[in-house]
Every structure is written in structure tokens, then in C-alpha cells.
Design a protein around this motif. Sequence first.
Motif, mmCIF file in Angstrom:
data_model
loop_
_atom_site.group_PDB
_atom_site.id
_atom_site.type_symbol
_atom_site.label_atom_id
_atom_site.label_comp_id
_atom_site.label_asym_id
_atom_site.label_seq_id
_atom_site.Cartn_x
_atom_site.Cartn_y
_atom_site.Cartn_z
ATOM 1 N N VAL A 289 0.835 -1.210 0.000
ATOM 2 C CA VAL A 289 0.000 0.000 0.000
ATOM 3 C C VAL A 289 0.870 1.260 0.000
ATOM 4 O O VAL A 289 0.606 2.214 -0.747
ATOM 5 N N ILE A 290 1.914 1.249 0.807
ATOM 6 C CA ILE A 290 2.799 2.419 0.881
ATOM 7 C C ILE A 290 3.561 2.604 -0.435
ATOM 8 O O ILE A 290 3.704 3.733 -0.928
ATOM 9 N N ALA A 291 4.053 1.500 -1.008
ATOM 10 C CA ALA A 291 4.783 1.598 -2.275
ATOM 11 C C ALA A 291 3.894 2.151 -3.385
ATOM 12 O O ALA A 291 4.325 2.996 -4.181
ATOM 13 N N LEU A 292 2.645 1.699 -3.435
ATOM 14 C CA LEU A 292 1.702 2.218 -4.432
ATOM 15 C C LEU A 292 1.506 3.718 -4.267
ATOM 16 O O LEU A 292 1.512 4.471 -5.242
ATOM 17 N N GLY A 293 1.344 4.145 -3.017
ATOM 18 C CA GLY A 293 1.143 5.567 -2.750
ATOM 19 C C GLY A 293 2.354 6.401 -3.100
ATOM 20 O O GLY A 293 2.236 7.477 -3.711
ATOM 21 N N ILE A 294 3.535 5.915 -2.749
ATOM 22 C CA ILE A 294 4.757 6.649 -3.068
ATOM 23 C C ILE A 294 4.952 6.719 -4.580
ATOM 24 O O ILE A 294 5.295 7.773 -5.138
ATOM 25 N N GLY A 295 4.720 5.603 -5.256
ATOM 26 C CA GLY A 295 4.876 5.583 -6.709
ATOM 27 C C GLY A 295 3.952 6.561 -7.409
ATOM 28 O O GLY A 295 4.357 7.282 -8.324
ATOM 29 N N THR A 296 2.703 6.612 -6.957
ATOM 30 C CA THR A 296 1.746 7.536 -7.565
ATOM 31 C C THR A 296 2.098 8.985 -7.250
ATOM 32 O O THR A 296 1.940 9.878 -8.096
ATOM 33 N N SER A 297 2.578 9.236 -6.031
ATOM 34 C CA SER A 297 2.996 10.600 -5.670
ATOM 35 C C SER A 297 4.164 11.053 -6.546
ATOM 36 O O SER A 297 4.202 12.195 -7.019
ATOM 37 N N PHE A 298 5.109 10.163 -6.782
ATOM 38 C CA PHE A 298 6.214 10.485 -7.680
ATOM 39 C C PHE A 298 5.708 10.692 -9.110
ATOM 40 O O PHE A 298 6.159 11.590 -9.823
#
Length: 295
Positions: A19-28
Motif C-alpha cells: 500500500v505504501i509503495a503504491l502511494g509513493i509511486g503515484t505521488s512520484f
Amino acid sequence: MHAHRWTQAVPLLAVLGSVIALGIGTSFAKQLFPLVGSLGTTALRVGFSAVLLVVLWRPWRWPLNRVDALSLLRYGVALGFMNLLFYMSLRTIPFGLAVAIEFSGPLAVAMFSSRKPIDFLWLALAVVGLGLLLPIGEGATALDPEGVAYALAAAFCWGSYIVFGKRVSHLHAGHSVALGLTVAAIAVVPLGAWQAGAALLQPSVLLYGLGVAAISSAIPISLEMVALKRLPQEAFGIMTSMEPAVAAVLGLIMLDEHLSALQWLAIVCTMLAAAGSAMTAGPSATKSVPADVVM
């Protein structure tokens, strides 16, 4: 004893990491918008994700009949346009709210497949959460109507993606996701190339897009597969219901997106609806492939 507790914690940590990786990836990824636009960013994300997962899973190792090929075609198109429409919504509405609105897609699928009275409670929570976000009435939030429309369209595609994904649930998850993303790339990369043009081929943009794809797809999918092998479906669904809140927090930290108290309340309602729906779902609602691959 400590080893047993660690074994129990691993799948929970895997879901949280996903979940965190998905969020970080989308933020980037959102930070690419000024350079190549939302369509160009979609092309980079989906295109590189397809390449990474094809290399990782080598889907040509498994046979594929005509019926499965047609199902994967529908699955991949839904996957590609879910991602494209979601990114288009991010142009004008905050990340966390776009995720909350998009959650109405899988929630609708869960509600339509259930007949339990308790599910009306989850439906009511979902309606309240969505109602707090839609730009209607005098007390409406200041969300852009076009952005909300794109998020709702992405929600429809997410629901379609789940329905079509169940039709290929008998395939190996790596096989179906790799081929599905390949179809998604064929569907959306030309649109991104049309919008971004030569800017899409700048080495720095390509390298950034590759990083976004790795963080947003390869890492979360691998972690979800670890979790799905060890967690009951209900627990997995409850854990993934954290996504709107994680997205909102990352949007605040990485994108400086501040939400109002009512918008946070909407996110909480959506999360409770998703968690409750997962908790009371029957065996038929089992998620066969990582359904959050391109949030």
C-alpha cells in the motif's frame, strides 16, 4: 515463539509495504505531469510496468487458449483505462480523495455479489463517503467536477477489472498480470505518446518513469503475492482498505495536498465501508490477482 510471531507479521507487513509503495509511486508519478502530462505519465507507468513484469514472470512459459486470451484482452483494457482515468483525475483533485472515489468501483462489485443484510450498512457508509466528496449542493466540497468525473470513470474501470480478472483467476497470477499489463500498455501508450511527443523520450524522463513503474507495480505485486499466500481473504481486504488514508497522508507529505475535516471524514467512511465489506464477504469474493496493481 518469536519466530512464530514474525511469521504471522510478515504477510501483514507485506500488505502495508504494498500500500505504501503504491502511494509513493503515484505521488512520484504526479510530479511528472508538468513534463509529459497525465497521459504521458500513464504511458510511462503502464509501459515500463508491463516490461518489468513480462521480464519477471516470462508469461510465454504458460499455454493460453482462445477463451482466456479474449478474457485477458478485456481485463487488460480495463486495467489500462483504469490507470489512465485515475491519473487524469489527479490533475485537479487530491490524491487521497481520488483514491476514495475510485474505491466505489470495487465496493459496488462487492455489494452486487452479496445478499447479506449487514452489507447495507457498508453501502450506506460508502454512499455517505462519496456524497461528501461529490461537487453537489451548497455544502459541497470544492472538488473539481471534471476531476471527480474522471475518478468515477476510473472506479467503473476498476470494477470491470475485478469482474474480468475473476474470469482468468484459474491462471497463474504472474501470468495474468503480466499479459494484462501488456494489453494495457498497447491500449494507453499510444495516447501518452500522442500527448507528450518527444518529451516522453528524454533520458531523465524515461529513467524517472522506470523508477515509478518499479515502485508502483513490481514491488507492490510481489508483496501482495506474498501476503495472499499467507493471509485469509478477509484480512487482506481489511488491510488494503487503508489505501485512501495512506494516499491522503502521502499526498500531504509529498504533494502538499491539504484536506478539510469533511474530506477526511469521507475517507474514513470509505475505509470503513471497504473494511466491513471485506470482513463479511463470502468465499466467492476472493481476489485472485493483485487488484490494486495500478492505483
